[in-house]
Scaffold this active site. Structure first.
Site, short mmCIF file in Angstrom:
data_model
loop_
_atom_site.label_atom_id
_atom_site.label_comp_id
_atom_site.label_asym_id
_atom_site.label_seq_id
_atom_site.Cartn_x
_atom_site.Cartn_y
_atom_site.Cartn_z
N CYS A 158 -49.10 -8.98 87.22
CA CYS A 158 -48.82 -8.29 88.18
C CYS A 158 -49.71 -8.41 89.37
CB CYS A 158 -48.64 -6.75 87.84
SG CYS A 158 -50.14 -6.11 86.98
N LYS A 211 -41.89 1.38 73.25
CA LYS A 211 -40.80 0.37 73.17
C LYS A 211 -41.28 -0.98 73.80
CE LYS A 211 -37.98 -1.24 75.05
NZ LYS A 211 -37.90 -2.85 75.30
N GLU A 253 -41.21 -10.19 94.99
CA GLU A 253 -41.90 -10.70 93.87
C GLU A 253 -41.39 -11.89 93.13
OE1 GLU A 253 -42.13 -8.26 90.29
OE2 GLU A 253 -44.66 -8.54 90.49
N GLU A 291 -46.44 1.54 86.49
CA GLU A 291 -47.47 0.39 87.03
C GLU A 291 -46.26 -0.68 87.27
OE1 GLU A 291 -50.47 0.46 83.95
OE2 GLU A 291 -51.57 1.43 85.12
P1 NAD Z 1 -39.01 -5.16 82.99
O1 NAD Z 1 -38.93 -4.07 84.13
O2 NAD Z 1 -37.93 -6.20 83.01
O3 NAD Z 1 -39.10 -4.74 81.58
C1 NAD Z 1 -40.40 -3.90 81.11
C2 NAD Z 1 -39.74 -2.93 80.04
O4 NAD Z 1 -38.71 -1.86 80.52
C3 NAD Z 1 -39.43 -3.72 78.77
O5 NAD Z 1 -39.85 -3.00 77.63
C4 NAD Z 1 -37.70 -3.40 78.82
O6 NAD Z 1 -37.01 -3.31 77.89
C5 NAD Z 1 -37.94 -1.85 79.57
N1 NAD Z 1 -36.41 -1.51 80.33
C6 NAD Z 1 -35.61 -2.26 81.01
N2 NAD Z 1 -34.85 -1.52 81.62
C7 NAD Z 1 -34.99 -0.20 81.05
C8 NAD Z 1 -34.37 0.87 81.29
N3 NAD Z 1 -33.25 0.98 82.21
N4 NAD Z 1 -34.89 1.78 80.68
C9 NAD Z 1 -35.87 1.98 79.90
N5 NAD Z 1 -36.59 0.90 79.73
C10 NAD Z 1 -36.08 -0.35 80.50
O7 NAD Z 1 -40.22 -6.04 83.45
P2 NAD Z 1 -40.66 -7.25 82.79
O8 NAD Z 1 -39.99 -8.39 83.24
O9 NAD Z 1 -40.88 -7.17 81.22
O10 NAD Z 1 -42.22 -7.52 83.12
C11 NAD Z 1 -42.60 -8.15 84.54
C12 NAD Z 1 -42.76 -7.07 85.47
O11 NAD Z 1 -43.53 -6.17 85.33
C13 NAD Z 1 -43.27 -7.69 87.02
O12 NAD Z 1 -42.51 -6.91 88.00
C14 NAD Z 1 -44.69 -7.10 87.10
O13 NAD Z 1 -45.28 -7.37 88.41
C15 NAD Z 1 -44.64 -5.95 86.30
N6 NAD Z 1 -45.92 -5.59 85.67
C16 NAD Z 1 -46.86 -4.67 86.63
C17 NAD Z 1 -48.02 -4.11 86.01
C18 NAD Z 1 -48.80 -3.29 86.61
O14 NAD Z 1 -49.70 -2.85 86.10
N7 NAD Z 1 -48.70 -2.79 87.89
C19 NAD Z 1 -48.63 -4.86 84.95
C20 NAD Z 1 -47.67 -5.79 84.28
C21 NAD Z 1 -46.53 -6.13 84.60
C1 6OH Z 2 -50.47 -6.75 85.16
O1 6OH Z 2 -49.84 -7.82 84.95
C2 6OH Z 2 -51.87 -6.55 84.83
C3 6OH Z 2 -52.37 -5.56 84.43
C4 6OH Z 2 -53.62 -5.08 84.09
C5 6OH Z 2 -54.04 -4.13 83.60
O2 6OH Z 2 -53.36 -2.98 83.52
C6 6OH Z 2 -55.44 -3.87 83.20
O3 6OH Z 2 -55.66 -2.71 82.68
O4 6OH Z 2 -56.14 -4.76 83.33
#
Ligand code: NAD
Ligand code: 6OH
Length: 491
Positions: A293, A183, A395, A259
């Site tokens: 992230c 998804k 964040e 993550e």
């Molecule tokens: P988000 O949590 O808003 O959405 C991520 C996904 O989850 C989307 O596909 C969304 O439709 C889905 N989603 C939302 N609510 C849901 C629910 N209740 N049940 C199931 N699915 C649901 O995140 P975003 O705004 O798309 O991305 C940015 C965030 O992601 C930032 O906080 C960033 O730090 C984090 N991030 C973390 C990593 C990592 O590796 N740690 C990597 C990339 C992004």
């Molecule tokens: C977050 O936004 C970046 C994540 C990066 C990875 O998960 C990767 O494997 O490099």
């Protein structure tokens, strides 16, 4: 499909090898100018059910019977097919995210292919434990473990590195013999559907890779995580979303890999290679318009170089070129959406209310063309906030950092660790002994010394605290995406 007088592309769900429409559609926007790229078919509960059913059925078919060598060969073919369609993926990813084409060309698309290659190779070579065990009667038993697929994996991904983060999970899941229902983020649907075409070309059987589109709550995301026939859920996104998913998944007692967000620190010592550090920290703060992230939103600088550092980082920020993602000279694209820009701007406002000095930026640029309909924002540097300020603790996920001085190593370590998050840190020093010492005290999953976002896909990747649960990468991914079965034989 005809909408008014325009031809608009329709992005469809992909279930059991077929592209499937649905009643509800939503718009996919180009964040660089706000234009509509496509209409996206939103999967309802029945379509999610069909996708999970197809994935379950595929486990019993040809895919389930393939040996590791053949599975790995097919994953290499997926990588070949991504590379063969490189420009196609690139165009779609840039339109969906607004990121500079130069960045997606060197990071996002090559990494998608690399994800398939690394896990294809790894699954063939990874060994497992075995123990020779003494029995009470003085004889022997042999213990050895085997890997089995978990089953159907639900994969939910964000918009910031759409194809990179999707394939980061799909590749090891398939390498371990699972089937998947993904998804993707509602903001960036395009490359997941291109990947479906590639999967078919590469001989991945129908039902092994399924895509459902939609939102989170009361939409495809939630339907997928609620589904009783999904065996495990892997998620990348915001910490709060992770908490909501964890609650949903808890009812079925299933494994999760999360993550999540970060509020990462960069710690700069006076003895660093100054120029290299300015360039490195600038990347760590501003790459992908701060929407990684791993980006550093807190920068701690030894007091003796603080003023000079802030001034040079300001010059660097002011030299970054905002503009069309398609121009090779562009350094920064827009934020992903209007809504996300409002969120980041609300933090720029809050920073002023909390007493910050705005060294540069703090608003919306005027580009003087159709890009003004996009979601651009100025790269921003703040100073002067207490560590307790919300802008230092929460964040923001934009091109912004707060820079604070420190006097001692202990103080720097304390400030860097003073957060509920714990994803990544970077340490900048020419004293490697200190680099090791400080790195080992960071309460995070990943620490870089004199570099940032330098990735070896075999290494453990993940966070502590609000930044996640579990580790992926290398053998850690194989361990998450497989069930280990220990067999004990009395000899
Ligand atoms: P988000 O949590 O808003 O959405 C991520 C996904 O989850 C989307 O596909 C969304 O439709 C889905 N989603 C939302 N609510 C849901 C629910 N209740 N049940 C199931 N699915 C649901 O995140 P975003 O705004 O798309 O991305 C940015 C965030 O992601 C930032 O906080 C960033 O730090 C984090 N991030 C973390 C990593 C990592 O590796 N740690 C990597 C990339 C992004
Ligand atoms: C977050 O936004 C970046 C994540 C990066 C990875 O998960 C990767 O494997 O490099």
């Amino acid at each position: 499909m005809r909408r008014g007088s325009r031809l608009v592309k329709v992005i469809q769900n992909h279930i059991d090898g077929k592209f499937v429409r649905s009643v509800h559609e939503f718009a996919d926007l180009n964040p660089a100018d706000g234009s509509v790229i496509a209409q996206v078919c939103e999967a309802d509960r029945d379509l999610v059910d069909a996708a999970v059913g197809a994935a379950r059925k595929a486990l019993q078919g040809e895919w389930g019977r393939l040996g590791v060598r053949e599975r790995a060969a097919r994953l290499h073919r997926v990588a070949d097919a991504i590379e063969a369609r490189f420009e196609y993926f690139l165009t779609a990813e840039v339109a969906d995210t607004g990121k500079p084409v130069s960045l997606a060309r060197k990071l996002d698309i090559p990494r998608a292919a690399a994800n398939f290659r690394i896990f294809a190779d790894l699954v063939k070579s990874a060994g497992l434990e075995s123990f020779q065990t003494e029995t009470p009667d003085g004889k022997n038993a042999l213990n050895y473990a085997i890997r089995k697929p978990l089953g159907v994996i639900g994969i939910i991904t964000p918009w910031n590195l759409p194809l990179l983060l999707l394939t980061w999970k799909v590749a090891p899941a398939l390498a371990c013999g699972n089937t998947v229902v993904v998804k993707p983020s509602e903001e960036t649907p395009a490359t997941a559907t291109l990947l479906a075409e590639v999967m078919q070309e590469a001989g991945i059987p129908n039902g092994v890779y399924n895509v459902v589109y939609g939102f989170g709550p009361n939409s495809a995301g939630e339907f997928l995580t609620q589904h009783p026939d999904v065996n495990a859920v892997t998620f990348t996104g915001e910490s709060q979303t992770g908490a909501a998913i964890m609650k949903t998944v808890a009812a079925g007692v299933k494994p999760v890999s999360f993550e999540l967000g970060g509020k990462n620190a960069a710690v700069v010592f006076g003895d660093c290679d100054f120029e290299e550090t300015i360039n490195g920290v600038s990347d760590a703060v501003f790459l992908n318009t701060g929407q990684v992230c791993l980006c550093a939103e807190r920068v701690y600088v030894e007091r003796k170089i603080f003023d000079r550092f802030v001034d040079e980082l300001r010059k660097k920020a002011e030299s970054l070129r905002l503009g069309s993602p398609l121009e090779s000279a562009t350094n920064l694209g827009p934020l992903i959406s209007k809504q996300h820009r409002e969120k980041v701007l609300s933090y720029y406002k809050l920073a002023r209310e909390e007493g910050a000095q705005v060294v540069t930026g703090g608003g919306v640029p005027s580009l003087g063309n159709s890009l003004d309909n996009g979601f651009f924002i100025q790269p921003t540097i703040l100073t002067g906030l207490p560590e307790s300020a919300r802008c230092v603790q929460e964040e923001i996920f934009g091109p912004v950092c707060h820079v604070a001085p420190f006097d001692t190593e202990e103080e720097a370590v304390h400030m860097a660790n003073d957060t509920k998050y714990g994803l990544a840190a970077s340490i900048w020093t020419s004293n490697l002994k200190r680099g090791h010492h400080v790195a080992q005290q960071m309460n995070v999953g990943i620490t870089w010394v004199n570099c940032w976002f330098l990735r070896d896909l075999r290494t453990p990747f993940g966070g502590v605290g609000l930044s996640g649960i579990g580790r992926e990468g290398g053998v850690h991914s194989l361990n998450f995406y497989s069930e280990l079965n220990n067999i004990c034989i009395r000899l």
